[in-house]
Write an enzyme that holds these catalytic residues in place. Structure first.
Site, PDB file in Angstrom:
ATOM      1  N   GLU A   1      42.100  28.895  35.786  1.00  0.00           N
ATOM      2  CA  GLU A   1      41.007  29.808  36.147  1.00  0.00           C
ATOM      3  C   GLU A   1      41.519  30.966  36.997  1.00  0.00           C
ATOM      4  O   GLU A   1      41.131  32.123  36.802  1.00  0.00           O
ATOM      5  CB  GLU A   1      39.932  29.042  36.912  1.00  0.00           C
ATOM      6  CG  GLU A   1      38.799  29.911  37.430  1.00  0.00           C
ATOM      7  CD  GLU A   1      38.066  29.267  38.598  1.00  0.00           C
ATOM      8  OE1 GLU A   1      37.471  30.009  39.391  1.00  0.00           O
ATOM      9  OE2 GLU A   1      38.120  28.019  38.731  1.00  0.00           O
TER      10      GLU A   1
ATOM     11  N   ASP B   1      41.097  34.838  35.726  1.00  0.00           N
ATOM     12  CA  ASP B   1      40.362  35.840  36.501  1.00  0.00           C
ATOM     13  C   ASP B   1      41.116  37.171  36.524  1.00  0.00           C
ATOM     14  O   ASP B   1      40.531  38.236  36.312  1.00  0.00           O
ATOM     15  CB  ASP B   1      40.149  35.314  37.923  1.00  0.00           C
ATOM     16  CG  ASP B   1      39.522  36.347  38.842  1.00  0.00           C
ATOM     17  OD1 ASP B   1      38.382  36.750  38.584  1.00  0.00           O
ATOM     18  OD2 ASP B   1      40.185  36.754  39.808  1.00  0.00           O
TER      19      ASP B   1
ATOM     20  N   ASP C   1      33.449  29.909  35.815  1.00  0.00           N
ATOM     21  CA  ASP C   1      34.820  29.463  36.105  1.00  0.00           C
ATOM     22  C   ASP C   1      35.520  28.973  34.842  1.00  0.00           C
ATOM     23  O   ASP C   1      36.706  29.250  34.623  1.00  0.00           O
ATOM     24  CB  ASP C   1      34.791  28.337  37.146  1.00  0.00           C
ATOM     25  CG  ASP C   1      34.373  28.815  38.526  1.00  0.00           C
ATOM     26  OD1 ASP C   1      34.332  30.044  38.737  1.00  0.00           O
ATOM     27  OD2 ASP C   1      34.076  27.956  39.379  1.00  0.00           O
TER      28      ASP C   1
ATOM     29  N   GLU D   1      36.628  31.835  32.583  1.00  0.00           N
ATOM     30  CA  GLU D   1      37.884  32.404  33.066  1.00  0.00           C
ATOM     31  C   GLU D   1      39.068  31.509  32.714  1.00  0.00           C
ATOM     32  O   GLU D   1      40.152  32.011  32.359  1.00  0.00           O
ATOM     33  CB  GLU D   1      37.815  32.616  34.579  1.00  0.00           C
ATOM     34  CG  GLU D   1      36.884  33.736  34.995  1.00  0.00           C
ATOM     35  CD  GLU D   1      36.810  33.911  36.497  1.00  0.00           C
ATOM     36  OE1 GLU D   1      36.562  35.044  36.940  1.00  0.00           O
ATOM     37  OE2 GLU D   1      36.990  32.918  37.233  1.00  0.00           O
TER      38      GLU D   1
END
Length: 235
Positions: free
Chosen positions: A52, A56, A125, A128
């Protein structure tokens, strides 16, 4: 990995329009920490938090590059605001819902019972994480295609002017030309479960209600209430 799980992951890849070679990596990207913890004694130790973190950054780069190339008239501050709009938790959760990501996430029993499959934070989350897995496995260009197939039309058709308006500040500047005027915002109702709550807010000027707004958080609801109040005052 069970055959049924492999089929599920291949279905997700088909929905995203790009194959991934390492299905185990994708499975890790879909593994919430609650599931990893509950299954730590059965060889399941990896969750998706590290992937994650990477996803991001990759997502931010994809969106930033898209804005830079497609909106040459934007300055840095404007691009920053638009990017924030399309990589915020609510936006990411909506992208996840478009591809039915919730049904593929591995969750602990407690999270499942509390509606984790449709919780904005978990969906965002995990989205990502999936982006991070694609980046690690198939590289930047294929990952960029996955992301832009989902969100490029939305960004190209966004109301740019509306993205930069701070209605609360405008209302305050207008009303407080008279120093005796007082503006206050009130939450009059909270709608929906904790993981997907909406806030109903009204704005009052000297105890008279001038506008209302319903938003995913108090800040958004207050902005919408202020916008409605401005429209009323202008009339």
């Amino acid at each position: 990995m069970h055959i049924q799980r492999k089929k599920e992951l291949l279905n997700l890849c088909a929905t995203l329009g790009e194959k991934i070679n390492n299905l185990s990596l994708l499975n890790t990207a879909l593994t919430h920490s609650s599931y990893a913890y509950e299954n730590r004694n059965h060889g399941m130790t990896m969750d998706n938090e590290r992937i994650e973190f990477l996803g991001d950054s990759v997502l931010g780069l994809i969106v930033s590059t898209f804005l830079y190339k497609n909106f040459p008239e934007m300055n840095e501050g404007e691009m920053t605001k638009i990017r924030a709009r399309y990589v915020c938790e609510h936006a990411l959760a909506n992208y996840a819902r478009k591809i039915y990501l919730g049904k593929y996430i591995l969750l602990g029993k407690g999270e499942l019972m509390n509606g984790g499959r449709d919780r904005n934070s978990i969906l965002a989350d995990t989205f990502e994480s999936v982006i991070g897995a694609y980046y690690l496995d198939v590289g930047f260009e294929c990952t960029r295609k996955v992301v832009l197939d989902l969100i490029s039309d939305e960004m190209l058709n966004c109301d740019l002017a509306d993205s930069f308006v701070d209605y609360k500040t405008q209302l305050q500047e207008l009303v407080q030309r008279d120093a005796d005027n007082v503006i206050k915002y009130y939450v009059v109702n909270e709608i929906g479960p904790d993981h997907n709550k909406q806030y109903d807010v009204v704005v009052k000027i000297n105890d008279a209600t001038y506008g209302g707004g319903l938003g995913k958080n108090k800040k958004e609801a207050e902005q919408l209430a202020a916008k409605q109040a401005l429209e009323k005052l202008k009339k």
